[in-house]
Design a protein around this motif. Structure first.
Motif, PDB file in Angstrom:
ATOM      1  N   TYR A 138       0.865  -1.182   0.000  1.00 46.34           N
ATOM      2  CA  TYR A 138       0.000   0.000   0.000  1.00 46.34           C
ATOM      3  C   TYR A 138       0.898   1.227   0.000  1.00 46.34           C
ATOM      4  CZ  TYR A 138      -3.771  -3.209   0.816  1.00 46.34           C
ATOM      5  OH  TYR A 138      -4.668  -4.221   0.651  1.00 46.34           O
ATOM      6  N   VAL A 139       0.655   2.109  -0.961  1.00 45.22           N
ATOM      7  CA  VAL A 139       1.484   3.322  -1.052  1.00 45.22           C
ATOM      8  C   VAL A 139       0.601   4.544  -0.870  1.00 45.22           C
ATOM      9  CG1 VAL A 139       3.177   2.238  -2.573  1.00 45.22           C
ATOM     10  CG2 VAL A 139       1.260   3.475  -3.578  1.00 45.22           C
ATOM     11  N   ASP A 140       1.194   5.639  -0.444  1.00 46.41           N
ATOM     12  CA  ASP A 140       0.474   6.895  -0.249  1.00 46.41           C
ATOM     13  C   ASP A 140       0.296   7.563  -1.610  1.00 46.41           C
ATOM     14  OD1 ASP A 140      -0.298   9.523   0.242  1.00 46.41           O
ATOM     15  OD2 ASP A 140       0.712   9.555   2.180  1.00 46.41           O
ATOM     16  N   MET A 141      -0.977   7.745  -1.996  1.00 43.85           N
ATOM     17  CA  MET A 141      -1.255   8.304  -3.322  1.00 43.85           C
ATOM     18  C   MET A 141      -0.726   9.728  -3.451  1.00 43.85           C
ATOM     19  SD  MET A 141      -4.903   8.560  -5.247  1.00 43.85           S
ATOM     20  CE  MET A 141      -5.588   7.077  -4.636  1.00 43.85           C
ATOM     21  N   ARG A 142      -0.708  10.473  -2.333  1.00 38.53           N
ATOM     22  CA  ARG A 142      -0.223  11.866  -2.406  1.00 38.53           C
ATOM     23  C   ARG A 142       1.279  11.899  -2.692  1.00 38.53           C
ATOM     24  NH1 ARG A 142      -2.566  13.347   3.335  1.00 38.53           N
ATOM     25  NH2 ARG A 142      -1.441  11.382   3.622  1.00 38.53           N
ATOM     26  N   ALA A 143       2.015  10.957  -2.078  1.00 40.13           N
ATOM     27  CA  ALA A 143       3.460  10.917  -2.322  1.00 40.13           C
ATOM     28  C   ALA A 143       3.735  10.525  -3.771  1.00 40.13           C
ATOM     29  CB  ALA A 143       4.116   9.917  -1.372  1.00 40.13           C
ATOM     30  N   LEU A 144       2.898   9.646  -4.301  1.00 45.50           N
ATOM     31  CA  LEU A 144       3.069   9.175  -5.673  1.00 45.50           C
ATOM     32  C   LEU A 144       3.000  10.336  -6.663  1.00 45.50           C
ATOM     33  CD1 LEU A 144       3.517   6.233  -6.323  1.00 45.50           C
ATOM     34  CD2 LEU A 144       1.106   6.015  -6.917  1.00 45.50           C
ATOM     35  N   ARG A 145       2.130  11.331  -6.341  1.00 47.18           N
ATOM     36  CA  ARG A 145       2.011  12.501  -7.232  1.00 47.18           C
ATOM     37  C   ARG A 145       3.308  13.294  -7.281  1.00 47.18           C
ATOM     38  NH1 ARG A 145      -3.223  14.111  -3.982  1.00 47.18           N
ATOM     39  NH2 ARG A 145      -4.491  12.333  -4.591  1.00 47.18           N
TER      40      ARG A 145
END
Length: 1198
Positions: free
Chosen positions: A961-968
């Motif tokens: 599970y990854v943080d979608m905000r960091a992915l941006r």
């Protein structure tokens, strides 16, 4: 009869709960009322004969049970139904104590209904206070227009009137609707001394009074305006009413506005001078000041002022104070607006059964700025906002329930309604029906205005009125409206006495069941709290990146599959360098060994195998547009239409080679387009080309019903690949030369077309053997998701290396059977259909995906029947099975379908794994024995069609599970499952033997560390050797196929996949005994949207949008001139279409901090999807710009 029932309950020491007559089973707010009745333990309902007849009935004739209501016994109390009490019966004598006398219901801002309990002592104190304040006396006549079941109508018309033995003339709401002057006529005819009305009743009678000469209001000494606390409506109605009726005997001092609330009962009332009241006053206040909670006097000429009238002085025996709205109840300063609190023996005592909020509201202790309590008696919060003016007069500027906090400013819903009603043309709104409320989007309240439009209004009128309203609210209140919606006349939920049920309207807006006919969203102007756009920082150099990783103890993100050298005898690898040689060897050594078995749906009407031309890239679209209709499901394992053993395939290939050389007169190295439906003919034609040294190019045949869009693609591939000949079937030949084809393309420019249906049996003199393994074997053409047609070159060496890797990963041997439900035209689908069986010798059960249209269970039945350990499919096939067979697993089990044989079921894809779909597929078919760990995905792309593939050995695919905000921000931050903004990513299978993968920085091309996001680069013997494009653009070739790292290992040649992802070393052990490295694919670099300085993946936004409403069948997003465009397919009624606009805008703001520029609502099947089930977003964008989508509605958000 209501009074009889009410007093009957009081005499019998029962607690009455007066409610509205429920007319339908779905009355607005009825469920909440039922909840209140249930929590009060109500079991008996008293009613009259007339009401009982009007109630909805069940089939038994009993009164129907309303949704959410407790079981009730209905008792009709008309005289004929009840016996007289015995002569010796006397009610018990009661003292006015603290016991509950009655419960009045109140609906809160959120729509929940609570019961306010009023004690016997409070009831009596209220009646005495009203008697004193209004100077009521015996035998006086009161005309009451209000609802006598609650609020001022109950206190004056039912309770105080009995205490003073007054006459009461009650005018029901139904009569007022028919004759708005009825109350004035009754005042006149009964010489009534007091009248109890709302400003609405005064307004209605003004509209109806013309031509009425003989009315006189001179008898009135008090005209009590019960909603005098509504600042925007009451003062104008009072002034206008006085203007007209002063000439008919109405004296100015008679008008007495009052303020009340369910908790505090009557708070204040204006007394006439003869009862000692001070002269009335008005206050002209600045709207801007009010929005900051302060009193600033202004001048009347301005539009941005609010004129309020006093509501008189506080009730006899009560004290009053004003406290701050938020936080602890500190006293306000004299120039501040706050909540009015009352301390009196005549207020409500509690919210029934709700101890926590009772203490907060009914037992408030106001304190001074120093924290000292103002009084030793508790105060009751009234829910009214206002201040205390000169002569201790109370001024009310709004209600707490109507308060909307936008930013730091507070706005009153009633004031916004008044502004909207004043906009020309005033007659545009049907009967002045406007609802204003706020919804929370992105941590702030947003104002929503919903109005009923007149039936005769045109769309142009609507938009003109809406834009004027926006301007008016902006200039007067200095606040933006988030959404303005117009609904047809008479469709908003009604409150019991004719107003709009605000909380129900808000609920419908949030649920998407409001069904507006026009909508205007303005998120750009009113959403001002978006995070700041990301500023791109100068990139850290590649050397610093490597050093940083070393210091942090992170390894460089590099991984590889098993070493080929350790796995296989190199002698055999040399022998199997050319597939044409392998086929000849198999035909010689195991001539009767079956290689291919083609299935089709039983009873499938159509051509024979060589003619089944109805295969289409729009298969999935067709399925989606038809999915409302029931899919055929014969649940049969299908019919075997053709098979091929090693020798049969060899002989058919020889015939094709002979025909190419004799009829086609082709030379070695010429390109040949193979335009076949999926089948054995296609495979034979492919090997026929290899036998004579030609280069095959597989092309999907055009769709006979859709030549206009499918034929140009065929023509384009034939031209771009420079094919000297087209090999095909008779049916497709007829199609290519038909009149319909001539309308779509220039049919005269086709190269030689050879049909292979009836070619004579011939052997070729000698089978061509390439001089070197690096010679071109075939071309692989595919349309990428960004809409680019890209052909790649595959050499003989790469082709055999690909087959070898797949053979080792999936443990494929001649004794194995595998089932394939894929299209055979490009990528891994082509390799599995045409190449792998010949190389490894296993038998392939071929299921064309189109056949699932006729029999959804065909693929799974085949897997079960042939006991396939390994099977491959596409996402579109998986989704068809999940949707089409969702309710039929029981039937399939009875038919003997058993999937326990499956070791691995792989979805062939060039995208991020779709976890939700693979999980639902696994859960659904677990009942048929499908092992939980069987389903996995593969990953390939144009530069290498098979990078990862789960295979039969090695650990199960892992999920992180990854943080979608960091992915941006191009960062990977691992989080726990279920944490906010978490995004699940599944590993895309295991890296194939001989394949090396590294993660490189997209800009600096330096290597990245473990769990860092970058571009996936691949090095392997089966990489394609380059793009084959019409212009031979070498720049593309150099960049994609021979990239080198800028730091570290600068010698290895890599191919750039164009996909973002990351590698992560896990705790698991792989087949070779080392720690397992998992590759996670995040998405295509070409598809990402650069917005607000961040990188967004369309699939993430689309997933959010699809969740927003059940009517959204599919969704695709793209950008257009920096605007985000969201296209949604509506799977429902057209009247639902406009509900989606606000929901889509809300969800994208909340979850992605993006403002949607355009929402396009289209019919199902409009979003183009390729045969792998991938959305063609750039095709969709082109269609949108060329105005070809034929949308249901397009909303341009301002």
């Amino acid at each position: 009869m209501f009074m009889v029932a009410f007093y009957g309950c009081l005499l019998a020491e029962l607690v009455p709960v007066p409610i509205e007559v429920p007319l339908t089973r779905k009355d607005a707010g009825s469920q909440q009322v039922g909840f209140l009745l249930g929590s009060c333990g109500v079991t008996l309902a008293l009613t009259t004969d007339a009401c009982q007849k009007g109630l909805p009935k069940a089939q038994t004739g009993e009164v129907a049970t309303f949704k959410g209501w407790p079981p009730l016994s209905w008792l009709v109390i008309d005289g004929k139904h009840l016996a007289k009490p015995p002569k010796d019966w006397h009610p018990l004598a009661q003292d006015a104590g603290s016991g509950t006398a009655y419960i009045e219901y109140k609906t809160s801002k959120e729509g929940s209904t609570v019961g306010v309990t009023v004690s016997h002592a409070s009831l009596l104190a209220q009646c005495r206070a009203l008697t004193q304040a209004c100077g009521y006396s015996e035998a006086e006549t009161l005309t009451n227009v209000l609802d006598f079941k609650r609020d001022a109508g109950l206190w004056h018309g039912v309770l105080t009137s009995v205490l003073n033995r007054m006459h009461v003339v009650s005018i029901p709401y139904a009569l007022m609707k028919v004759n708005p002057l009825s109350w004035i006529q009754k005042v006149c005819s009964y010489k009534a001394r007091a009248a109890l009305v709302k400003s609405r009743d005064m307004h209605w009678s003004l509209l109806a009074q013309r031509g009425q000469r003989d009315v006189s209001l001179s008898s009135l000494r008090m005209l009590i305006v019960a909603d005098g606390a509504n600042p925007s409506g009451s003062i104008s109605s009072c002034d206008a009413f006085l203007n007209v009726f002063q000439s008919r005997g109405l004296r100015p001092e008679v008008i007495c506005p009052c303020a009340s609330s369910p908790e505090a009962l009557t708070v204040a009332i204006r007394r006439p001078p003869d009862l000692g009241g001070p002269p009335p006053r008005k206050a002209i206040l600045s709207m801007n000041g009010l929005s900051y909670g302060v009193i600033r006097v202004d001048t009347e000429e301005k539009l941005s002022v609010l004129t309020v009238q006093d509501v008189g002085q506080v009730m006899p025996g009560a004290s009053i104070c004003v406290v701050k709205v938020d936080g602890a109840p500190y006293l306000c300063k004299t120039d501040e607006i706050g909540e009015i609190c009352v301390s009196s023996s005549a207020t409500g005592t509690a919210y029934y059964g709700l101890l926590g909020i009772t203490k907060n509201v009914f037992e408030t202790v106001p304190v001074t700025a120093g924290g000292v309590p103002v009084s030793d008696r508790p105060f009751t919060r009234t829910g009214l906002l206002g201040f205390i003016g000169p002569d201790n007069l109370v001024f009310v500027v709004g209600k707490l329930d109507g308060l909307m906090v936008v930013g730091v400013r507070r706005h009153n819903a009633d004031d916004v309604v008044a502004t909207a009603l004043a906009v020309e043309p005033m007659k545009f709104v049907y009967r002045g029906r406007i609802a204003v409320f706020s919804v929370t989007v992105l941590h702030d309240d947003r104002i929503v205005l919903v109005a009923e439009q007149r039936p005769d209004a045109s769309e142009e009128d609507s938009f003109q009125w809406m834009s004027r309203v926006l301007q008016a609210i902006d200039s007067i209140h200095q606040v933006g409206v988030y959404c303005l919606a117009l609904v047809p006349a008479n469709t908003l939920p009604k409150a019991p006495l004719g107003g709009i049920h605000i909380s129900e309207t808000k609920q419908r807006f949030l649920e998407g069941t409001l069904h507006p006919c026009n909508v205007l969203m303005c998120p750009h102007t009113c959403v001002t709290n978006l995070p700041k756009p990301r500023q791109k920082q100068p990139e850290v150099g590649p050397a610093s990146m490597v050093v940083g990783n070393l210091v942090a103890g992170k390894r460089i993100a590099q991984a590889s599959g098993r070493e080929l050298a350790h796995l296989e005898d190199s002698d055999q690898a040399r022998k199997f360098l050319f597939l044409a040689d392998v086929l000849q060897w198999r035909a010689h050594t195991t001539p009767d060994h079956p290689l291919f078995l083609l299935l089709n749906a039983k009873e499938h009407v159509g051509y024979k195998e060589g003619e089944a031309v109805v295969l289409t890239s729009t298969l999935w679209q067709e399925y989606r547009t038809r999915k409302h209709k029931k899919l055929h499901n014969n649940e049969s394992p299908g019919t075997v239409t053709s098979t091929a053993t090693c020798v049969q395939l060899h002989k058919r290939a020889e015939r094709v080679a002979a025909a190419l050389m004799e009829k086609g007169r082709l030379n070695v190295g010429d390109h040949v387009a193979l335009v076949y439906p999926p089948g054995v003919d296609l495979i034979a034609a492919f090997y026929g080309c290899l036998y004579c040294g030609c280069v095959p190019v597989t092309v999907r045949p055009p769709h006979p019903q859709n030549l206009g869009t499918t034929l140009p693609t065929v023509k384009m591939i034939v031209e771009v690949s420079k094919s000297a000949c087209v090999l095909t079937t008779q049916a497709v030949t007829r199609l290519l030369r038909s009149k319909e084809a001539a309308a779509a393309v220039d049919v005269r420019t086709w190269p030689t077309i050879l049909d292979t249906d009836d070619i004579p049996k011939r052997k070729v003199a000698s089978i061509f053997r390439p001089p070197s393994p690096d010679v071109l074997a075939y071309l692989d053409f595919s349309v990428s998701t960004t809409g680019i047609l890209a052909g790649v070159k595959m050499s003989h060496a790469a082709t055999s290396a690909l087959c070898r890797s797949i053979k080792l990963q999936c443990e494929l041997y001649p004794s194995r059977q595998i089932a394939i439900c894929l299209d055979p035209y490009c990528g891994l689908g082509f390799a599995l259909w045409c190449l792998c069986s010949v190389y490894s010798g296993h038998q392939s059960v071929l299921v064309p995906p189109l056949e699932l249209e006729s029999n959804v269970s065909l693929w799974l039945s085949a897997v079960s029947q042939y006991r396939a350990r390994v099977t491959f499919c596409s996402y579109s096939v998986m989704e068809m099975c999940t949707r089409g067979l969702g309710t039929q697993t029981g039937v399939l089990r009875m038919k003997g379908v058993n999937l326990s044989c499956v070791r691995t079921c792989m979805v062939v894809a060039e995208e991020r794994p779709r976890i939700a779909l693979t999980q639902s597929f696994s859960k659904l078919f677990k009942d048929l024995g499908l092992p939980a760990r069987a389903v996995s995905t593969t990953f390939g792309c144009r530069v290498n069609v098979a990078i990862c593939l789960q295979g039969t050995a090695g650990p199960d695919p892992t999920t992180v599970y990854v943080d979608m905000r960091a992915l941006r921000h191009d960062r990977v931050r691992l989080v726990e499952r279920g944490s906010p903004h978490s995004l699940p990513l599944m590993e895309s299978g295991k890296i194939l033997p001989g394949v090396k993968v590294i993660i490189a920085h997209t800009e600096t091309k330096g290597p990245l560390g473990d769990s860092h996001l970058g571009e996936i680069w691949v090095s392997s013997p089966h990489n394609a050797t380059g793009y084959y494009t019409v212009y031979g653009e070498e720049a593309l070739h150099a960049d994609h196929f021979s990239a080198r790292l800028s730091f570290g290992d600068t010698q290895t040649v890599w191919a750039r996949t164009g996909y973002l992802g990351f590698l992560r070393r896990t705790e698991l052990t792989d087949a070779s005994g080392g720690r397992h490295d998992a590759l996670y694919v995040v998405g295509s670099l070409d598809e990402t949207l650069e917005l607000r300085g961040m990188r967004y993946h369309p699939i993430d936004i689309e997933t959010s949008v699809i969740r927003a409403h059940r009517s959204i069948a599919e969704c695709a997003v793209f950008t257009w001139t920096n605007l985000l465009v969201v296209v949604v397919e509506l799977d429902g009624l057209e009247q639902d279409a406009l509900d989606l606009v606000a929901l889509v805008t809300n969800v994208v703001l909340e979850e992605h901090y993006l403002v949607v520029g355009v929402v396009v609502i289209v019919d199902p099947g409009v979003i183009p999807i390729n045969s792998r089930g991938e959305k063609q977003r750039m095709h969709l964008r082109d269609g949108f710009l060329a105005d070809q989508l034929d949308p249901i509605y397009v909303a341009y958000n301002m």
